[in-house]
Design an enzyme around this catalytic site. Structure first.
Site, PDB file in Angstrom:
ATOM      1  CE1 TYR A 196      -3.111   3.103   1.107  1.00 13.63           C
ATOM      2  CE2 TYR A 196      -1.711   3.255   3.047  1.00 13.63           C
ATOM      3  CZ  TYR A 196      -2.693   3.785   2.234  1.00 13.63           C
ATOM      4  OH  TYR A 196      -3.258   4.997   2.555  1.00 13.63           O
TER       5      TYR A 196
HETATM    6  P1  NAD Z   1     -12.088   5.421   2.067  1.00 13.52           P
HETATM    7  O1  NAD Z   1     -11.947   4.054   1.480  1.00 13.52           O
HETATM    8  O2  NAD Z   1     -13.095   5.624   3.122  1.00 13.52           O
HETATM    9  O3  NAD Z   1     -12.331   6.481   0.889  1.00 13.52           O
HETATM   10  C1  NAD Z   1     -11.780   6.351  -0.389  1.00 13.52           C
HETATM   11  C2  NAD Z   1     -12.898   6.420  -1.423  1.00 13.52           C
HETATM   12  O4  NAD Z   1     -12.319   6.373  -2.732  1.00 13.52           O
HETATM   13  C3  NAD Z   1     -13.871   5.266  -1.335  1.00 13.52           C
HETATM   14  O5  NAD Z   1     -15.194   5.740  -1.088  1.00 13.52           O
HETATM   15  C4  NAD Z   1     -13.767   4.567  -2.690  1.00 13.52           C
HETATM   16  O6  NAD Z   1     -15.009   4.047  -3.154  1.00 13.52           O
HETATM   17  C5  NAD Z   1     -13.208   5.661  -3.584  1.00 13.52           C
HETATM   18  N1  NAD Z   1     -12.454   5.156  -4.731  1.00 13.52           N
HETATM   19  C6  NAD Z   1     -11.455   4.239  -4.725  1.00 13.52           C
HETATM   20  N2  NAD Z   1     -11.002   4.018  -5.970  1.00 13.52           N
HETATM   21  C7  NAD Z   1     -11.711   4.842  -6.803  1.00 13.52           C
HETATM   22  C8  NAD Z   1     -11.713   5.065  -8.203  1.00 13.52           C
HETATM   23  N3  NAD Z   1     -10.895   4.365  -9.015  1.00 13.52           N
HETATM   24  N4  NAD Z   1     -12.581   5.961  -8.718  1.00 13.52           N
HETATM   25  C9  NAD Z   1     -13.442   6.639  -7.909  1.00 13.52           C
HETATM   26  N5  NAD Z   1     -13.488   6.456  -6.559  1.00 13.52           N
HETATM   27  C10 NAD Z   1     -12.639   5.567  -6.007  1.00 13.52           C
HETATM   28  O7  NAD Z   1     -10.627   5.832   2.608  1.00 13.52           O
HETATM   29  P2  NAD Z   1     -10.171   7.003   3.579  1.00 13.52           P
HETATM   30  O8  NAD Z   1      -9.693   6.383   4.824  1.00 13.52           O
HETATM   31  O9  NAD Z   1     -11.205   8.058   3.615  1.00 13.52           O
HETATM   32  O10 NAD Z   1      -8.891   7.543   2.793  1.00 13.52           O
HETATM   33  C11 NAD Z   1      -8.959   8.675   1.929  1.00 13.52           C
HETATM   34  C12 NAD Z   1      -7.583   8.979   1.385  1.00 13.52           C
HETATM   35  O11 NAD Z   1      -6.684   9.292   2.449  1.00 13.52           O
HETATM   36  C13 NAD Z   1      -6.931   7.828   0.633  1.00 13.52           C
HETATM   37  O12 NAD Z   1      -6.205   8.378  -0.436  1.00 13.52           O
HETATM   38  C14 NAD Z   1      -5.985   7.212   1.646  1.00 13.52           C
HETATM   39  O13 NAD Z   1      -4.905   6.545   1.026  1.00 13.52           O
HETATM   40  C15 NAD Z   1      -5.542   8.453   2.384  1.00 13.52           C
HETATM   41  N6  NAD Z   1      -5.090   8.188   3.752  1.00 13.52           N
HETATM   42  C16 NAD Z   1      -5.985   7.770   4.688  1.00 13.52           C
HETATM   43  C17 NAD Z   1      -5.553   7.587   6.011  1.00 13.52           C
HETATM   44  C18 NAD Z   1      -6.483   7.122   7.090  1.00 13.52           C
HETATM   45  O14 NAD Z   1      -6.016   6.956   8.216  1.00 13.52           O
HETATM   46  N7  NAD Z   1      -7.779   6.914   6.817  1.00 13.52           N
HETATM   47  C19 NAD Z   1      -4.227   7.849   6.348  1.00 13.52           C
HETATM   48  C20 NAD Z   1      -3.340   8.213   5.344  1.00 13.52           C
HETATM   49  C21 NAD Z   1      -3.785   8.430   4.055  1.00 13.52           C
HETATM   50  C1  UGA Z   2      -3.935   3.861   8.728  1.00 10.12           C
HETATM   51  C2  UGA Z   2      -4.848   3.751   7.484  1.00 10.12           C
HETATM   52  O1  UGA Z   2      -5.611   2.558   7.524  1.00 10.12           O
HETATM   53  C3  UGA Z   2      -4.095   3.787   6.194  1.00 10.12           C
HETATM   54  O2  UGA Z   2      -5.024   3.913   5.125  1.00 10.12           O
HETATM   55  C4  UGA Z   2      -3.189   4.967   6.228  1.00 10.12           C
HETATM   56  O3  UGA Z   2      -2.529   5.187   5.061  1.00 10.12           O
HETATM   57  C5  UGA Z   2      -2.249   4.882   7.409  1.00 10.12           C
HETATM   58  O4  UGA Z   2      -3.046   4.928   8.585  1.00 10.12           O
HETATM   59  C6  UGA Z   2      -1.293   6.039   7.440  1.00 10.12           C
HETATM   60  O5  UGA Z   2      -1.141   6.709   8.448  1.00 10.12           O
HETATM   61  O6  UGA Z   2      -0.634   6.261   6.441  1.00 10.12           O
HETATM   62  P1  UGA Z   2      -2.901   2.116  10.373  1.00 10.12           P
HETATM   63  O7  UGA Z   2      -1.902   2.971  11.073  1.00 10.12           O
HETATM   64  O8  UGA Z   2      -2.610   0.671  10.225  1.00 10.12           O
HETATM   65  O9  UGA Z   2      -3.216   2.662   8.908  1.00 10.12           O
HETATM   66  O10 UGA Z   2      -4.287   2.368  11.141  1.00 10.12           O
HETATM   67  P2  UGA Z   2      -5.223   1.445  12.049  1.00 10.12           P
HETATM   68  O11 UGA Z   2      -5.941   0.440  11.226  1.00 10.12           O
HETATM   69  O12 UGA Z   2      -6.052   2.360  12.836  1.00 10.12           O
HETATM   70  O13 UGA Z   2      -4.196   0.630  12.958  1.00 10.12           O
HETATM   71  C7  UGA Z   2      -3.488   1.240  14.043  1.00 10.12           C
HETATM   72  C8  UGA Z   2      -2.734   0.165  14.789  1.00 10.12           C
HETATM   73  O14 UGA Z   2      -3.669  -0.747  15.366  1.00 10.12           O
HETATM   74  C9  UGA Z   2      -1.813  -0.692  13.908  1.00 10.12           C
HETATM   75  O15 UGA Z   2      -0.615  -0.930  14.603  1.00 10.12           O
HETATM   76  C10 UGA Z   2      -2.571  -2.013  13.732  1.00 10.12           C
HETATM   77  O16 UGA Z   2      -1.722  -3.134  13.619  1.00 10.12           O
HETATM   78  C11 UGA Z   2      -3.343  -2.092  15.027  1.00 10.12           C
HETATM   79  N1  UGA Z   2      -4.596  -2.879  14.893  1.00 10.12           N
HETATM   80  C12 UGA Z   2      -5.497  -2.596  13.944  1.00 10.12           C
HETATM   81  C13 UGA Z   2      -4.820  -3.904  15.803  1.00 10.12           C
HETATM   82  O17 UGA Z   2      -3.979  -4.205  16.681  1.00 10.12           O
HETATM   83  N2  UGA Z   2      -5.982  -4.606  15.698  1.00 10.12           N
HETATM   84  C14 UGA Z   2      -6.913  -4.342  14.755  1.00 10.12           C
HETATM   85  O18 UGA Z   2      -7.966  -5.036  14.706  1.00 10.12           O
HETATM   86  C15 UGA Z   2      -6.669  -3.298  13.842  1.00 10.12           C
END
Ligand code: NAD
Ligand code: UGA
Length: 325
Positions: free
Chosen positions: A155
């Protein structure tokens, strides 16, 4: 941030967790929003449709259900001043094996399609949602943007590719692109595969929460309203073209601390079970946010404990509408 002239914004991934909050905030600040999403299968379409409910009430919101990885997108971007590209295949742990194809498609190919559509136009700011996962197991904490990226998961590799694509279009076409490295975002509507959402569901149902590893891993958890504020600021800030910014929450806590905090807030002892560390998961993340403070006036304002309390309150209120992973 106040939007004084009527800005037209494109939000990709508008039905997702962060994209739906960003869409609402843009609308509240007076922007017109064109939202795009294809409802990919990382979680339920019904939850994504619910994420869109508040935005649908605004006259200034238009939804276009298209897949960015297919076809030409010039018409989509034509009238937009700010493009917020959040659509992606997110999630660290599911990015192995056959799903990697979807990560390449939705994170690399879709980004390239959008950049192709924007490359010839001027006056458009392109904000790319990148990820702390580009750093991998960073050598220094907090980590500055100058650290050499070394993703530890498939990823992370695809998110870094998206950043590089933005840089390539900036360098060759002068595209006004900004990348934001979000650090583990949480709050209402969090994706059902993420730790706090799984934890809330487990505590509410008195089921066990699986902790991967010893639970001493730390994250710079970022509350979603702070992420949104930084993203909106990046849409209009001056002097940031071609730059990359960390967007973290401002402090780092361990998963064990977060679990204990939720237990106190909920008034119930979480039942936990230890599971092996998952492939792709890094030990710690920590954002040096000085650059965002200076250039975007970014000031994260929600502490991990207050944010967990808000997510729990929202989860309980919406219990029954939340799919369990
Ligand atoms: P999410 O899955 O809730 O939202 C992403 C949306 O993009 C989804 O609704 C999905 O249907 C849509 N999508 C995916 N592929 C597509 C395509 N080809 N065309 C049109 N739509 C499409 O995810 P999120 O957690 O809201 O993440 C949003 C963004 O932030 C992502 O780019 C993710 O990599 C980034 N990000 C998220 C986190 C986090 O902690 N949630 C952390 C770091 C980065
Ligand atoms: C999150 C998002 O899911 C990614 O999309 C994003 O890009 C990433 O942050 C980021 O910062 O770049 P992650 O940190 O793995 O990834 O977020 P969580 O799913 O909230 O996990 C946090 C921690 O909890 C991780 O260490 C994971 O291993 C742990 N975890 C998660 C558990 O121990 N149990 C679970 O059921 C889920």
């Amino acid at each position: 941030m106040l939007v004084s002239v009527r800005v037209k914004a494109l939000v990709t991934g508008c039905a997702g967790f962060i994209g739906s909050h960003l869409t609402e905030s843009l609308l509240e600040h007076g922007a017109e929003v064109l939202g795009v999403d294809c409802f990919n299968d990382n979680y339920g379409r019904s939850q994504k449709l619910r994420n869109l409910e508040l935005a649908q009430d605004w006259d200034g919101f238009e939804f276009v259900p298209i897949d960015l990885a297919r076809g030409a997108l010039e018409d989509l971007v034509e009238d937009c001043d700010q493009i917020f590209h959040l659509a992606a295949e997110p999630g660290v742990r599911p990015s192995w094996g056959s799903r990697f194809e979807l990560y390449v498609r939705n994170n690399v190919l879709a980004t390239q399609h959008l950049l192709e559509a924007v490359k010839g136009s001027s006056g458009k700011r392109f904000v790319y949602a990148s990820s702390s996962s580009v750093y991998g197991d960073a050598e220094q904490l907090p980590t500055a943007e100058s650290a050499v990226p070394a993703p530890f998961s498939p990823y992370g590799l695809t998110k870094l590719s998206g950043e590089h694509l933005c840089r390539v279009y900036h360098a060759n076409y002068g595209l006004d692109a900004v990348s934001l490295r979000y650090f583990t975002v949480f709050g209402p509507r969090q994706r059902p595969d993420m730790a706090f959402q799984i934890l809330c569901a487990a505590v509410l149902a008195d089921q066990t929460f699986e902790i991967y590893g010893d639970g001493e891993q730390t994250r710079d958890f970022t509350y979603v309203s702070d992420t949104v504020a930084a993203t909106m600021a990046a849409g209009s800030a001056h002097g940031v073209s071609g730059r990359t910014f960390n967007i973290g929450g401002g402090s780092r806590i361990s998963l064990n601390e977060a679990v204990a905090a939720l237990g106190e807030i909920a008034g119930r002892e979480p039942r936990v079970v230890r599971r092996p560390v998952q492939r792709g998961d890094v030990r710690d993340t920590g954002a040096d946010i000085e650059a965002a403070r200076t250039a975007l006036h970014y000031r994260p304002s929600v502490s991990p404990i207050d944010g967990i309390a808000s997510q729990w309150a929202w989860f309980v209120e919406h219990a029954g509408r939340q799919p369990v992973q």
